[in-house]
Design a protein around this motif. Structure first.
Motif, mmCIF file in Angstrom:
data_model
loop_
_atom_site.group_PDB
_atom_site.id
_atom_site.type_symbol
_atom_site.label_atom_id
_atom_site.label_comp_id
_atom_site.label_asym_id
_atom_site.label_seq_id
_atom_site.Cartn_x
_atom_site.Cartn_y
_atom_site.Cartn_z
ATOM 1 N N ALA A 146 0.855 -1.189 0.000
ATOM 2 C CA ALA A 146 0.000 0.000 0.000
ATOM 3 C C ALA A 146 0.893 1.242 0.000
ATOM 4 O O ALA A 146 2.117 1.144 0.133
ATOM 5 N N ALA A 147 0.263 2.416 -0.117
ATOM 6 C CA ALA A 147 1.038 3.644 -0.191
ATOM 7 C C ALA A 147 1.563 4.088 1.168
ATOM 8 O O ALA A 147 2.513 4.865 1.250
ATOM 9 N N LYS A 148 0.953 3.585 2.249
ATOM 10 C CA LYS A 148 1.369 3.997 3.592
ATOM 11 C C LYS A 148 0.908 2.958 4.598
ATOM 12 O O LYS A 148 0.057 2.114 4.303
ATOM 13 N N ASP A 149 1.481 3.027 5.823
ATOM 14 C CA ASP A 149 1.005 2.173 6.902
ATOM 15 C C ASP A 149 -0.436 2.553 7.250
ATOM 16 O O ASP A 149 -0.842 3.730 7.165
ATOM 17 N N ASN A 158 -1.311 -7.270 4.228
ATOM 18 C CA ASN A 158 -0.270 -6.913 5.194
ATOM 19 C C ASN A 158 1.085 -7.283 4.586
ATOM 20 O O ASN A 158 1.321 -8.433 4.211
ATOM 21 N N ALA A 159 2.007 -6.319 4.498
ATOM 22 C CA ALA A 159 3.286 -6.569 3.834
ATOM 23 C C ALA A 159 4.082 -7.684 4.505
ATOM 24 O O ALA A 159 4.746 -8.475 3.832
ATOM 25 N N LEU A 160 4.001 -7.777 5.832
ATOM 26 C CA LEU A 160 4.744 -8.829 6.525
ATOM 27 C C LEU A 160 4.164 -10.207 6.221
ATOM 28 O O LEU A 160 4.915 -11.183 6.071
ATOM 29 N N TYR A 215 6.057 -2.522 13.290
ATOM 30 C CA TYR A 215 6.465 -1.970 14.585
ATOM 31 C C TYR A 215 7.163 -3.039 15.410
ATOM 32 O O TYR A 215 6.626 -4.127 15.615
ATOM 33 N N THR A 216 8.368 -2.742 15.900
ATOM 34 C CA THR A 216 9.124 -3.712 16.696
ATOM 35 C C THR A 216 9.552 -3.128 18.037
ATOM 36 O O THR A 216 10.382 -3.701 18.733
ATOM 37 N N GLY A 217 8.972 -1.993 18.419
ATOM 38 C CA GLY A 217 9.323 -1.378 19.689
ATOM 39 C C GLY A 217 8.573 -1.995 20.854
ATOM 40 O O GLY A 217 7.896 -3.022 20.727
ATOM 41 N N ALA A 218 8.668 -1.352 22.007
ATOM 42 C CA ALA A 218 8.020 -1.867 23.217
ATOM 43 C C ALA A 218 6.504 -1.766 23.094
ATOM 44 O O ALA A 218 5.960 -0.865 22.445
ATOM 45 N N GLY A 219 5.829 -2.715 23.719
ATOM 46 C CA GLY A 219 4.378 -2.695 23.711
ATOM 47 C C GLY A 219 3.799 -3.004 22.341
ATOM 48 O O GLY A 219 4.458 -3.584 21.480
ATOM 49 N N ASN A 220 2.557 -2.635 22.134
ATOM 50 C CA ASN A 220 1.857 -2.920 20.882
ATOM 51 C C ASN A 220 1.547 -1.641 20.120
ATOM 52 O O ASN A 220 1.368 -0.564 20.705
ATOM 53 N N GLU A 263 5.057 -2.088 4.207
ATOM 54 C CA GLU A 263 6.365 -2.372 3.635
ATOM 55 C C GLU A 263 7.078 -3.426 4.476
ATOM 56 O O GLU A 263 7.008 -3.410 5.705
ATOM 57 N N ALA A 264 7.772 -4.330 3.816
ATOM 58 C CA ALA A 264 8.597 -5.342 4.486
ATOM 59 C C ALA A 264 9.894 -5.493 3.705
ATOM 60 O O ALA A 264 9.950 -5.248 2.496
ATOM 61 N N HIS A 265 10.935 -5.914 4.392
ATOM 62 C CA HIS A 265 12.265 -5.998 3.794
ATOM 63 C C HIS A 265 12.883 -7.361 4.095
ATOM 64 O O HIS A 265 12.598 -7.968 5.128
ATOM 65 N N ALA A 266 13.753 -7.809 3.208
ATOM 66 C CA ALA A 266 14.438 -9.082 3.427
ATOM 67 C C ALA A 266 15.831 -9.048 2.806
ATOM 68 O O ALA A 266 16.056 -8.386 1.787
#
Length: 472
Positions: free
Chosen positions: A208-211, A223-225, A307-312, A319-322
């Protein structure tokens, strides 16, 4: 003469060990600019030692990245010229908290020296340098010498081709002797005869164009992931066999000699997996040793997004990367394998999912030192004299890019003659090098240089020509 040189080297082992400690204290991490001072200090250390040993033309070769250290000795007219290769850069020490002692403060425990770079590959590098130094102190070396100590091996040698193109005249030789490339067994004498190739691919997937807010858009937008997970899951079947159409087409068949060599180093599979806390994976038609050294592999080295930070955070990532690496078996072309992987990903991406690939280097092909090569027969004689038994021929699962590059660009074959062992935790916390390997290398290198000095330069050229034709 080689026996006398070896005895003097062993007698000086304490002095050499102190020099190794000094080298290990220099944090030569090539991938992280924060270690630039450590890289500079390591180059200065090596150049000073090479000058002190009596070599000439000691200088840096620039290829646009980390420079290489070179030096020469031409006091053996009519005898072969051997290019001695190694690398002075090391992996980052992280995670620091898992080291029992500081990674750049060498510590000796139980007959081992612990430090980052001890096994990969400063221990074996110093063996090569000290051997040549001792020969020169005794009046001369059995062969002419070119040192080529690279500073980018741990980052995939990105500027090696440019460096060779710019400084070809400094690398003229008859064959390459590499201090990199360790032994395949802690109990059997081994000689490395090949390594797997390597190529890589990095890409970004977008849906998509944005989250988006997962409550407002979840179940209606991809969902990109999730899409990335589906894509990478197509690389293998449930048993672990590579499932990408065409990827294996140019893999050379495994011959009876290769199967026999792999069988000589066979592992107990239950113990192998138990030791690493894993379960069997990979083509069940092949033993573990064949999977690790003769078959290609495809690995996702990193995959991230969202998002990979604390909490939810209730986000629907756009976007996803590999990052993917492919180890290649004998016969496989890195460019072709990279293209096959790109085509597969594009074909499997569903409508509305776009892929953007980052520029990747050309990679390097697998390398094989063919049967009967003078480098191989000379090294086998040396190891048999030292151990009292014929060495096992082994392939390594990793990649030494210079082996294929030197063969392609300079027409030179390479013998890997390092003394690191497979359990020495290279690239991991608490890396170490056995002190017994230091002594063994100080005995073996003088013997091998003497064996090579008894050959004619033309012997290597004929063998290299045959190797080049075999590759073509």
């Amino acid at each position: 003469m080689s026996e006398a040189v070896a005895e003097r080297l062993v007698a000086r082992q304490g002095e050499i060990l102190e020099r190794l400690k000094a080298l290990l204290r220099l944090p030569s991490v090539s991938t992280d600019p924060a270690y630039a001072a450590g890289m500079d200090a390591t180059r200065d250390f090596l150049m000073a030692r090479l000058r002190e040993a009596g070599l000439s033309d000691v200088r840096l070769l620039d290829g646009g990245g980390q420079p290489a250290v070179t030096a020469a000795w031409d006091g053996a007219p009519g005898r072969p010229t051997i290019l001695v290769y190694s690398h002075y850069d090391v992996q980052p020490p992280d995670p620091l908290e898992l080291w029992k002692t500081p990674p750049f403060e060498p510590s000796i425990r139980d007959g081992r020296i612990y430090a980052r770079g001890a096994s990969d590959v400063k221990g074996s590098t110093l063996i090569a340098i000290e051997t040549v130094a001792e020969f020169l102190a005794a009046g001369g070396c059995p062969v002419n010498i070119r040192f080529f100590l690279e500073g980018e091996e741990e980052t995939g040698s990105p500027s090696i081709r440019t460096l060779i193109e710019r400084h070809r005249e400094s690398l003229l030789a008859d064959a390459v002797l590499s201090a990199d490339g360790g032994r395949a067994s802690t109990s059997l004498p081994c000689i490395n005869v090949g390594s797997r190739g390597l190529t890589a691919l990095r890409f970004t997937l977008r849906t998509a164009a944005k989250d988006l807010h997962s409550g407002r858009f979840g179940a209606a937008v991809r969902n990109a992931l999730h899409e990335m997970a589906r894509l990478v899951a197509t690389f293998h079947d449930d048993a672990g066999r590579i499932a990408i159409p065409g990827f294996m087409d140019d893999l050379a068949p495994i011959g009876p000699r290769e199967r026999a060599d792999a069988a000589a180093l066979a592992v107990d599979e239950a113990e192998f997996y138990a030791a690493i806390g894993a379960t069997p994976w990979g083509d069940p038609a092949h033993a573990v040793q064949e999977r690790l050294t003769l078959l290609p592999s495809i690995e996702v080295n990193g995959m991230w997004g969202g998002y990979t930070g604390a909490g939810n955070k209730t986000v629907l990532p756009c976007e996803a990367h590999a990052k993917i690496t492919m180890r290649l078996g004998p016969g496989q072309d890195p460019a072709r394998c990279q293209a096959v992987m790109r085509d597969h990903l594009l074909a499997k991406a569903p409508p509305g999912v776009t892929l953007a690939f980052e520029e990747s280097g050309p990679g390097s092909a697998a390398f094989t030192l063919r049967d009967g090569h003078p480098l191989l027969t000379s090294a086998e004689r040396v190891l048999e004299r030292l151990s009292g038994r014929p060495p096992v021929r082994a392939r390594i699962g990793g990649t030494l890019p210079i082996t294929a590059v030197f063969q392609e660009m300079l027409g030179l074959d390479t013998l890997m003659f390092g003394f690191a062992m497979p359990d020495e935790d290279i690239h991991a916390p608490n890396e170490f090098f056995r002190l017994s390997s230091l002594e063994e290398g100080l005995r073996a290198w003088p013997m091998l240089l003497t064996e090579l000095g008894a050959l004619a330069p033309g012997d290597f050229r004929q063998a290299a020509s045959a190797s080049t034709k075999a590759v073509q």
